[in-house]
Design a protein around this motif. Structure first.
Motif, PDB file in Angstrom:
ATOM      1  N   HIS A  53      35.151 -34.184  59.096  1.00  0.00           N
ATOM      2  CA  HIS A  53      34.209 -35.332  58.596  1.00  0.00           C
ATOM      3  C   HIS A  53      34.985 -36.253  57.565  1.00  0.00           C
ATOM      4  O   HIS A  53      34.281 -37.284  56.923  1.00  0.00           O
ATOM      5  N   ARG A  86      22.479 -21.094  63.632  1.00  0.00           N
ATOM      6  CA  ARG A  86      22.142 -22.318  63.141  1.00  0.00           C
ATOM      7  C   ARG A  86      20.718 -22.434  63.351  1.00  0.00           C
ATOM      8  O   ARG A  86      20.040 -23.208  62.488  1.00  0.00           O
ATOM      9  N   HIS A 116      26.461 -23.154  55.084  1.00  0.00           N
ATOM     10  CA  HIS A 116      27.008 -23.749  56.150  1.00  0.00           C
ATOM     11  C   HIS A 116      27.162 -22.721  57.196  1.00  0.00           C
ATOM     12  O   HIS A 116      26.980 -21.599  56.905  1.00  0.00           O
ATOM     13  N   ASP A 119      29.734 -24.432  63.970  1.00  0.00           N
ATOM     14  CA  ASP A 119      28.697 -25.010  65.123  1.00  0.00           C
ATOM     15  C   ASP A 119      29.392 -24.845  66.632  1.00  0.00           C
ATOM     16  O   ASP A 119      28.798 -25.364  67.568  1.00  0.00           O
TER      17      ASP A 119
END
Ligand code: ATP
Ligand code: MG
Length: 145
Positions: A53, A86, A116, A119
């Motif tokens: 990021h 998720r 967190h 992903d």
């Protein structure tokens, strides 16, 4: 399909003393904890963890936040762990998270969003290695992974 994911309980959730409630949600959903630790990330470690990021406008603020107080990191095991976790945590912005998800229940805002979750299976492996050595991950019978 992998069977592990990496979670962090983020600073504001730790400060608000939500760690126990969040861990209970995780184990109630069928995840087994292979490894867990509380630690304070340095600014440099937070920058490394969130390197993907680094071009985003919130990178500086995010890495200041993540290194502001300790976090809890854990390796969670379950079939289809990345995707199922998720789903359990909900959308990045808690305003868009479904009822009953961890972020809906325990997040403060889009940045301070309680937890967190990895992903992808590939990133789960990278993130697990970031926090844990092979001597810190255990099978249900107590043997090392
Ligand atoms: P995470 O990777 O922490 O599980 P995520 O995958 O849902 O979250 P990402 O897009 O990877 O979301 O963003 C990483 C983190 O950066 C978010 O969890 C949040 O803490 C922070 N973040 C994302 N978008 C914003 C934003 N617009 N403003 C401030 N912080 C943000
Ligand atoms: Mg992410």
């Amino acid at each position: 399909m992998g069977n592990i994911t990496l979670t962090m309980i983020k600073p504001t959730a730790i400060k608000k003393n939500y760690a126990g409630n969040i861990i209970e949600k995780i184990t109630d959903a069928g995840f087994r904890i292979q490894a867990i630790k509380m630690m304070r990330l340095s600014k440099a470690e937070a920058e490394k963890f969130y390197e993907v990021h680094k071009e985003r406008p919130f990178y500086g603020e995010l890495t200041d936040f993540m290194s502001s107080v300790p976090i809890i990191a854990a390796v969670l095991e379950k079939k289809n762990a990345v995707e199922d976790y998720r789903k359990l945590i909900g959308a990045t912005n808690p305003e868009n998270a479904e009822e009953g998800t961890i972020r809906k229940l325990y997040a403060t805002n889009i940045q301070e969003n309680a937890v967190h979750g990895s992903d992808s299976d590939e990133n789960a492996e990278i993130e697990v290695s970031f926090f844990f050595s092979k001597k810190e991950r255990f099978n249900a019978d107590g043997s090392l992974i």
